[in-house]
Write a protein that holds these residues in place. Structure first.
Motif, PDB file in Angstrom:
ATOM      1  N   ARG A 229       0.822  -1.213   0.000  1.00 32.53           N
ATOM      2  CA  ARG A 229       0.000   0.000   0.000  1.00 32.53           C
ATOM      3  C   ARG A 229       0.854   1.261   0.000  1.00 32.53           C
ATOM      4  O   ARG A 229       0.611   2.216  -0.741  1.00 32.53           O
ATOM      5  CB  ARG A 229      -0.919   0.000   1.223  1.00 32.53           C
ATOM      6  N   LEU A 230       1.907   1.273   0.846  1.00 34.97           N
ATOM      7  CA  LEU A 230       2.737   2.468   0.971  1.00 34.97           C
ATOM      8  C   LEU A 230       3.595   2.699  -0.276  1.00 34.97           C
ATOM      9  O   LEU A 230       3.875   3.839  -0.635  1.00 34.97           O
ATOM     10  CB  LEU A 230       3.612   2.360   2.223  1.00 34.97           C
ATOM     11  N   ASN A 231       4.002   1.631  -0.939  1.00 31.97           N
ATOM     12  CA  ASN A 231       4.729   1.798  -2.204  1.00 31.97           C
ATOM     13  C   ASN A 231       3.838   2.453  -3.242  1.00 31.97           C
ATOM     14  O   ASN A 231       4.296   3.311  -4.014  1.00 31.97           O
ATOM     15  CB  ASN A 231       5.243   0.448  -2.711  1.00 31.97           C
ATOM     16  N   ALA A 232       2.556   2.081  -3.251  1.00 30.68           N
ATOM     17  CA  ALA A 232       1.611   2.725  -4.179  1.00 30.68           C
ATOM     18  C   ALA A 232       1.431   4.195  -3.805  1.00 30.68           C
ATOM     19  O   ALA A 232       1.369   5.073  -4.682  1.00 30.68           O
ATOM     20  CB  ALA A 232       0.277   1.979  -4.147  1.00 30.68           C
ATOM     21  N   PHE A 233       1.351   4.472  -2.503  1.00 34.85           N
ATOM     22  CA  PHE A 233       1.207   5.864  -2.058  1.00 34.85           C
ATOM     23  C   PHE A 233       2.429   6.695  -2.457  1.00 34.85           C
ATOM     24  O   PHE A 233       2.289   7.842  -2.907  1.00 34.85           O
ATOM     25  CB  PHE A 233       1.022   5.901  -0.544  1.00 34.85           C
ATOM     26  N   ALA A 234       3.624   6.133  -2.291  1.00 37.52           N
ATOM     27  CA  ALA A 234       4.853   6.879  -2.598  1.00 37.52           C
ATOM     28  C   ALA A 234       4.886   7.336  -4.053  1.00 37.52           C
ATOM     29  O   ALA A 234       5.404   8.418  -4.366  1.00 37.52           O
ATOM     30  CB  ALA A 234       6.078   6.015  -2.284  1.00 37.52           C
ATOM     31  N   LYS A 235       4.305   6.549  -4.940  1.00 42.19           N
ATOM     32  CA  LYS A 235       4.297   6.898  -6.364  1.00 42.19           C
ATOM     33  C   LYS A 235       3.421   8.115  -6.658  1.00 42.19           C
ATOM     34  O   LYS A 235       3.556   8.741  -7.709  1.00 42.19           O
ATOM     35  CB  LYS A 235       3.833   5.699  -7.192  1.00 42.19           C
ATOM     36  N   THR A 236       2.534   8.446  -5.721  1.00 41.63           N
ATOM     37  CA  THR A 236       1.661   9.606  -5.925  1.00 41.63           C
ATOM     38  C   THR A 236       2.274  10.899  -5.385  1.00 41.63           C
ATOM     39  O   THR A 236       1.711  11.979  -5.577  1.00 41.63           O
ATOM     40  CB  THR A 236       0.302   9.393  -5.231  1.00 41.63           C
ATOM     41  N   CYS A 237       3.408  10.791  -4.693  1.00 39.02           N
ATOM     42  CA  CYS A 237       4.016  11.967  -4.048  1.00 39.02           C
ATOM     43  C   CYS A 237       4.906  12.723  -5.030  1.00 39.02           C
ATOM     44  O   CYS A 237       5.595  12.111  -5.854  1.00 39.02           O
ATOM     45  CB  CYS A 237       4.844  11.548  -2.840  1.00 39.02           C
ATOM     46  N   GLU A 238       4.924  14.022  -4.913  1.00 33.75           N
ATOM     47  CA  GLU A 238       5.810  14.839  -5.739  1.00 33.75           C
ATOM     48  C   GLU A 238       7.236  14.743  -5.219  1.00 33.75           C
ATOM     49  O   GLU A 238       7.468  14.639  -4.013  1.00 33.75           O
ATOM     50  CB  GLU A 238       5.354  16.298  -5.729  1.00 33.75           C
ATOM     51  N   ALA A 239       8.180  14.786  -6.142  1.00 32.69           N
ATOM     52  CA  ALA A 239       9.574  14.588  -5.772  1.00 32.69           C
ATOM     53  C   ALA A 239      10.406  15.865  -5.828  1.00 32.69           C
ATOM     54  O   ALA A 239      11.632  15.810  -5.788  1.00 32.69           O
ATOM     55  CB  ALA A 239      10.205  13.536  -6.681  1.00 32.69           C
ATOM     56  N   ASP A 240       9.758  17.013  -5.928  1.00 36.72           N
ATOM     57  CA  ASP A 240      10.502  18.267  -6.024  1.00 36.72           C
ATOM     58  C   ASP A 240      11.216  18.578  -4.708  1.00 36.72           C
ATOM     59  O   ASP A 240      10.609  18.546  -3.636  1.00 36.72           O
ATOM     60  CB  ASP A 240       9.564  19.426  -6.359  1.00 36.72           C
ATOM     61  N   VAL A 241      12.502  18.887  -4.798  1.00 37.20           N
ATOM     62  CA  VAL A 241      13.283  19.286  -3.629  1.00 37.20           C
ATOM     63  C   VAL A 241      13.998  20.589  -3.971  1.00 37.20           C
ATOM     64  O   VAL A 241      14.727  20.663  -4.964  1.00 37.20           O
ATOM     65  CB  VAL A 241      14.331  18.209  -3.258  1.00 37.20           C
ATOM     66  N   PRO A 242      13.791  21.653  -3.188  1.00 41.41           N
ATOM     67  CA  PRO A 242      14.501  22.912  -3.464  1.00 41.41           C
ATOM     68  C   PRO A 242      16.021  22.709  -3.400  1.00 41.41           C
ATOM     69  O   PRO A 242      16.508  21.807  -2.709  1.00 41.41           O
ATOM     70  CB  PRO A 242      14.021  23.832  -2.338  1.00 41.41           C
ATOM     71  N   ASN A 243      16.738  23.565  -4.111  1.00 47.24           N
ATOM     72  CA  ASN A 243      18.192  23.475  -4.108  1.00 47.24           C
ATOM     73  C   ASN A 243      18.750  24.345  -2.971  1.00 47.24           C
ATOM     74  O   ASN A 243      18.648  25.568  -3.013  1.00 47.24           O
ATOM     75  CB  ASN A 243      18.750  23.937  -5.457  1.00 47.24           C
ATOM     76  N   PHE A 244      19.330  23.684  -1.981  1.00 46.61           N
ATOM     77  CA  PHE A 244      19.847  24.386  -0.808  1.00 46.61           C
ATOM     78  C   PHE A 244      21.362  24.581  -0.876  1.00 46.61           C
ATOM     79  O   PHE A 244      21.984  24.902   0.137  1.00 46.61           O
ATOM     80  CB  PHE A 244      19.492  23.598   0.463  1.00 46.61           C
ATOM     81  N   THR A 245      21.957  24.386  -2.044  1.00 44.67           N
ATOM     82  CA  THR A 245      23.416  24.388  -2.140  1.00 44.67           C
ATOM     83  C   THR A 245      24.034  25.682  -1.615  1.00 44.67           C
ATOM     84  O   THR A 245      24.997  25.650  -0.832  1.00 44.67           O
ATOM     85  CB  THR A 245      23.854  24.161  -3.600  1.00 44.67           C
ATOM     86  N   LYS A 246      23.479  26.827  -2.001  1.00 47.78           N
ATOM     87  CA  LYS A 246      24.083  28.102  -1.593  1.00 47.78           C
ATOM     88  C   LYS A 246      24.058  28.250  -0.067  1.00 47.78           C
ATOM     89  O   LYS A 246      25.056  28.652   0.543  1.00 47.78           O
ATOM     90  CB  LYS A 246      23.346  29.262  -2.263  1.00 47.78           C
TER      91      LYS A 246
END
Length: 264
Positions: A229-246
């Motif tokens: 169930r949780l693997n199916a849920f994970a596929k619905t999540c957005e994967a955007d991560v801000p760039n914190f390099t600076k």
């Protein structure tokens, strides 16, 4: 034991010519279910002198290692990450590192770096990557340890903890706490399942050695269903991560100034 740990960290600073910023417990003691013979899983973050970074070969390349690992003995498992390695992993919302920052057992902390990382950590937290980390761990351990009619019952915790951590992320969209009891009480409703897990936890903490025993059907079925169930849920999540390099570059430079100017 804490005196021995502090002496070990001081010896590392002398032998490797580094400064340790932070050291914590990362294993079953931090999770809240140590056995009587559990060792100490000590993890730390350290920084080199400024000149070590001002070279044509960056740390982590070739012979310039970015990890310090001591030989494991019966009671101590001690290893650490160099700061730039830690910050690169932090940028990717690395779950083991985020767990270190949330450990309830801190053996040593100096300077302001770790507090600054903790402040940034809520922004750095990426639900999708953390979910996949815990679910991959749960799936692997489920396949490896919990197949067949008889299993080593204590191995359930190798699957339960990442599954409950995944449930926490699903429910609260935040990084889960380390303490197993907190996870259990919060994301598993009262009933047979929670009681079976609680009984198992009490047995483990009482020091019982678990040989092969018949699998606990209610826990086994729960884990199998939740991983799917949780693997199916994970596929619905957005994967955007801000760039914190600076920001992390600035934190690294601030650390070098704070650590090495204050040590003169």
């Amino acid at each position: 034991m804490k005196e021995i740990l502090i002496e070990t960290l001081q010896r590392i600073e002398r032998e490797y010519d580094v400064k340790i910023l932070f050291a914590c417990e990362s294993g079953s003691r931090a999770w809240g279910f140590p056995s009587q013979d559990s060792d100490y899983d000590v993890r730390f973050i350290y920084v080199h002198k400024k000149e070590a970074y001002l070279t044509i070969d960056p740390i982590g390349v070739g012979s310039k290692r970015d990890v310090i690992e001591l030989p494991i003995n019966n009671m101590l498992d001690v290893s650490g990450w160099e700061l730039t390695k830690a910050l690169r992993l932090f940028r990717k919302s690395n779950p083991p590192l985020l767990e270190w920052l949330r450990s309830g057992i801190v053996y040593y902390e100096a300077y302001s770096t770790i507090e600054k990382m903790k402040t940034i950590s809520k922004e750095v937290f990426a639900p999708t990557s953390c979910l996949y980390h815990y679910l991959n761990m749960a799936s692997k351990n489920f396949r490896e340890f919990l197949q067949g009619d008889k299993v080593k019952i204590k191995k359930y915790f190798y699957v339960l903890r990442p599954v409950l951590a995944s449930r926490w992320i699903e429910q609260f969209n935040e990084f889960p706490p380390l303490e197993f009891q907190t996870l259990l009480q919060t994301v598993v409703p009262e009933g047979e399942l929670r009681q079976e897990i609680h009984t198992l936890l009490q047995r483990k903490m009482a020091g019982e050695e678990f040989d092969l025993e018949p699998k606990i059907t209610v826990i086994h079925d729960f884990l199998e269903e939740e991983i799917t169930r949780l693997n199916a849920f994970a596929k619905t999540c957005e994967a955007d991560v801000p760039n914190f390099t600076k920001r992390l570059d600035n934190l690294f430079r601030e650390t070098l100034d704070e650590v090495w100017e204050s040590s003169h």
